[in-house]
Design a protein around this motif. Structure first.
Motif, PDB file in Angstrom:
ATOM      1  N   ALA A 280      36.978  33.495  43.922  1.00 21.89           N
ATOM      2  CA  ALA A 280      36.618  34.827  43.442  1.00 21.89           C
ATOM      3  C   ALA A 280      35.541  34.722  42.361  1.00 21.89           C
ATOM      4  CB  ALA A 280      37.861  35.527  42.879  1.00 21.89           C
ATOM      5  N   SER A 281      34.830  35.835  42.151  1.00 21.58           N
ATOM      6  CA  SER A 281      33.836  35.892  41.074  1.00 21.58           C
ATOM      7  C   SER A 281      33.582  37.344  40.734  1.00 21.58           C
ATOM      8  CB  SER A 281      32.530  35.207  41.486  1.00 21.58           C
ATOM      9  OG  SER A 281      31.943  35.890  42.578  1.00 21.58           O
ATOM     10  N   GLY A 282      32.977  37.564  39.577  1.00 21.85           N
ATOM     11  CA  GLY A 282      32.594  38.905  39.164  1.00 21.85           C
ATOM     12  C   GLY A 282      33.716  39.668  38.478  1.00 21.85           C
TER      13      GLY A 282
ATOM     14  N   SER B 165      34.952  42.987  35.714  1.00 28.47           N
ATOM     15  CA  SER B 165      34.877  43.266  34.279  1.00 28.47           C
ATOM     16  C   SER B 165      36.246  43.778  33.824  1.00 28.47           C
ATOM     17  CB  SER B 165      33.799  44.309  33.996  1.00 28.47           C
ATOM     18  OG  SER B 165      33.744  44.578  32.615  1.00 28.47           O
ATOM     19  N   PRO B 166      37.062  42.963  33.142  1.00 25.10           N
ATOM     20  CA  PRO B 166      36.705  41.629  32.645  1.00 25.10           C
ATOM     21  C   PRO B 166      36.462  40.658  33.795  1.00 25.10           C
ATOM     22  CG  PRO B 166      39.038  42.063  32.268  1.00 25.10           C
ATOM     23  CD  PRO B 166      38.444  43.327  32.808  1.00 25.10           C
ATOM     24  N   ALA B 167      35.631  39.670  33.534  1.00 17.16           N
ATOM     25  CA  ALA B 167      35.200  38.732  34.566  1.00 17.16           C
ATOM     26  C   ALA B 167      36.345  37.836  35.027  1.00 17.16           C
ATOM     27  CB  ALA B 167      34.056  37.875  34.031  1.00 17.16           C
ATOM     28  N   TYR B 168      36.324  37.528  36.318  1.00 20.17           N
ATOM     29  CA  TYR B 168      37.266  36.572  36.887  1.00 20.17           C
ATOM     30  C   TYR B 168      37.109  35.224  36.202  1.00 20.17           C
ATOM     31  CZ  TYR B 168      38.939  32.838  39.859  1.00 20.17           C
ATOM     32  OH  TYR B 168      39.572  31.697  40.300  1.00 20.17           O
ATOM     33  N   ALA B 169      38.207  34.563  35.951  1.00 18.72           N
ATOM     34  CA  ALA B 169      38.205  33.194  35.443  1.00 18.72           C
ATOM     35  C   ALA B 169      39.513  32.533  35.845  1.00 18.72           C
ATOM     36  CB  ALA B 169      38.071  33.169  33.918  1.00 18.72           C
ATOM     37  N   ARG B 170      39.472  31.241  36.064  1.00 20.39           N
ATOM     38  CA  ARG B 170      40.710  30.495  36.313  1.00 20.39           C
ATOM     39  C   ARG B 170      41.598  30.602  35.081  1.00 20.39           C
ATOM     40  NH1 ARG B 170      37.674  25.014  38.228  1.00 20.39           N
ATOM     41  NH2 ARG B 170      36.549  25.958  39.984  1.00 20.39           N
ATOM     42  N   LYS B 171      42.905  30.556  35.321  1.00 24.83           N
ATOM     43  CA  LYS B 171      43.874  30.630  34.224  1.00 24.83           C
ATOM     44  C   LYS B 171      44.720  29.376  34.211  1.00 24.83           C
ATOM     45  CE  LYS B 171      42.636  34.790  33.147  1.00 24.83           C
ATOM     46  NZ  LYS B 171      42.092  35.215  31.908  1.00 24.83           N
ATOM     47  N   GLN B 172      45.041  28.918  33.016  1.00 26.49           N
ATOM     48  CA  GLN B 172      45.831  27.694  32.866  1.00 26.49           C
ATOM     49  C   GLN B 172      47.321  28.019  32.893  1.00 26.49           C
ATOM     50  OE1 GLN B 172      45.134  25.404  29.292  1.00 26.49           O
ATOM     51  NE2 GLN B 172      45.911  23.550  30.255  1.00 26.49           N
ATOM     52  N   THR B 173      48.035  27.298  33.739  1.00 26.65           N
ATOM     53  CA  THR B 173      49.487  27.388  33.783  1.00 26.65           C
ATOM     54  C   THR B 173      50.070  26.225  32.984  1.00 26.65           C
ATOM     55  OG1 THR B 173      51.404  27.686  35.245  1.00 26.65           O
ATOM     56  CG2 THR B 173      49.819  26.012  35.900  1.00 26.65           C
ATOM     57  N   THR B 174      51.298  26.355  32.558  1.00 28.40           N
ATOM     58  CA  THR B 174      52.010  25.270  31.889  1.00 28.40           C
ATOM     59  C   THR B 174      53.119  24.811  32.819  1.00 28.40           C
ATOM     60  OG1 THR B 174      51.543  26.231  29.719  1.00 28.40           O
ATOM     61  CG2 THR B 174      53.337  24.629  29.844  1.00 28.40           C
ATOM     62  N   TRP B 175      53.002  23.577  33.278  1.00 27.32           N
ATOM     63  CA  TRP B 175      53.999  23.021  34.203  1.00 27.32           C
ATOM     64  C   TRP B 175      55.234  22.549  33.451  1.00 27.32           C
ATOM     65  CZ3 TRP B 175      53.184  23.956  39.103  1.00 27.32           C
ATOM     66  CH2 TRP B 175      51.898  23.971  39.637  1.00 27.32           C
ATOM     67  N   THR B 176      56.395  22.799  34.027  1.00 31.98           N
ATOM     68  CA  THR B 176      57.655  22.274  33.507  1.00 31.98           C
ATOM     69  C   THR B 176      58.406  21.617  34.652  1.00 31.98           C
ATOM     70  OG1 THR B 176      58.813  24.361  33.891  1.00 31.98           O
ATOM     71  CG2 THR B 176      57.852  24.031  31.711  1.00 31.98           C
TER      72      THR B 176
ATOM     73  N   GLY C 113      41.435  44.849  39.188  1.00 25.69           N
ATOM     74  CA  GLY C 113      42.880  44.766  39.005  1.00 25.69           C
ATOM     75  C   GLY C 113      43.292  43.374  38.571  1.00 25.69           C
ATOM     76  N   GLN C 114      44.592  43.126  38.647  1.00 26.65           N
ATOM     77  CA  GLN C 114      45.126  41.831  38.233  1.00 26.65           C
ATOM     78  C   GLN C 114      46.097  41.317  39.279  1.00 26.65           C
ATOM     79  OE1 GLN C 114      46.860  42.955  34.414  1.00 26.65           O
ATOM     80  NE2 GLN C 114      45.114  42.029  33.368  1.00 26.65           N
ATOM     81  N   LEU C 115      46.163  40.009  39.385  1.00 24.40           N
ATOM     82  CA  LEU C 115      47.120  39.339  40.242  1.00 24.40           C
ATOM     83  C   LEU C 115      47.976  38.453  39.347  1.00 24.40           C
ATOM     84  CD1 LEU C 115      47.843  39.078  43.265  1.00 24.40           C
ATOM     85  CD2 LEU C 115      46.268  37.139  43.365  1.00 24.40           C
TER      86      LEU C 115
ATOM     87  N   VAL D  28      45.561  36.967  36.417  1.00 22.93           N
ATOM     88  CA  VAL D  28      44.164  36.743  36.761  1.00 22.93           C
ATOM     89  C   VAL D  28      43.488  38.094  36.982  1.00 22.93           C
ATOM     90  CG1 VAL D  28      42.583  35.627  38.370  1.00 22.93           C
ATOM     91  CG2 VAL D  28      44.787  34.554  37.857  1.00 22.93           C
ATOM     92  N   ASP D  29      42.405  38.342  36.252  1.00 20.59           N
ATOM     93  CA  ASP D  29      41.599  39.550  36.436  1.00 20.59           C
ATOM     94  C   ASP D  29      40.704  39.360  37.652  1.00 20.59           C
ATOM     95  OD1 ASP D  29      42.347  41.120  34.071  1.00 20.59           O
ATOM     96  OD2 ASP D  29      41.449  39.454  32.965  1.00 20.59           O
ATOM     97  N   LEU D  30      40.670  40.382  38.535  1.00 25.61           N
ATOM     98  CA  LEU D  30      39.898  40.288  39.768  1.00 25.61           C
ATOM     99  C   LEU D  30      39.136  41.576  40.049  1.00 25.61           C
ATOM    100  CD1 LEU D  30      42.702  38.658  41.917  1.00 25.61           C
ATOM    101  CD2 LEU D  30      40.539  37.565  41.311  1.00 25.61           C
ATOM    102  N   PRO D  31      37.932  41.460  40.611  1.00 18.86           N
ATOM    103  CA  PRO D  31      37.214  42.651  41.052  1.00 18.86           C
ATOM    104  C   PRO D  31      37.812  43.157  42.368  1.00 18.86           C
ATOM    105  CG  PRO D  31      35.951  40.706  41.616  1.00 18.86           C
ATOM    106  CD  PRO D  31      37.151  40.237  40.826  1.00 18.86           C
ATOM    107  N   ALA D  32      37.414  44.338  42.798  1.00 17.25           N
ATOM    108  CA  ALA D  32      37.847  44.860  44.086  1.00 17.25           C
ATOM    109  C   ALA D  32      37.546  43.836  45.172  1.00 17.25           C
ATOM    110  CB  ALA D  32      37.134  46.177  44.384  1.00 17.25           C
ATOM    111  N   GLY D  33      38.464  43.674  46.116  1.00 19.70           N
ATOM    112  CA  GLY D  33      38.265  42.717  47.197  1.00 19.70           C
ATOM    113  C   GLY D  33      39.586  42.327  47.812  1.00 19.70           C
TER     114      GLY D  33
END
Length: 114
Positions: free
Chosen positions: A38-40, A42-53, A103-105, A67-72
């Motif tokens: 994904a890309s684009g 507002s707010p811009a898409y970016a990878r998010k860090q998870t914390t593994w347990t 939106g957000q996922l 994760v913030d995502l544009p329409a798609g």
């Protein structure tokens, strides 16, 4: 020689979480390279860090990421070694999700070594 299968599975799962902790979202199957990320937006898409347990029985759980995502339409998530660039580690198909607007996922990754 007896092998402790449960212990081996957990060791392999624990090793998996050392490979990468950055969650990506994709518009198609990313293959082995992480394509169709994904890309684009507002707010811009970016990878998010998870914390593994560690769990038990060959399972590791990640913390939920938003994760913030544009329409798609989004069909896969991925795991990377870095917030940008880096090495593509793994992918997982998700139920196809279509956003008509920004939106957000919410993603809670889990890895199970069988």
């Amino acid at each position: 020689m007896a092998i402790a299968v449960g212990t081996t599975r957990q060791s392999l799962a624990d090793n998996y979480k050392t490979l990468g902790a950055y969650v990506s979202v994709h518009t198609a199957d990313p293959g082995s390279t992480g394509a169709s990320e994904a890309s684009g937006g507002s707010p811009a898409y970016a990878r998010k860090q998870t914390t593994w347990t560690s769990a038990t029985g060959g399972v590791v759980n990640g913390s939920q990421v938003t994760v913030d995502l544009p329409a798609g339409t989004y069909t896969h998530i991925g795991i990377w070694s870095a917030a940008s660039g880096g090495t593509f580690i793994d992918k997982c198909a998700i139920t196809s999700t279509t956003l008509g607007a920004q939106g957000q996922l919410l993603i809670t990754p889990t890895f199970t070594q069988s």
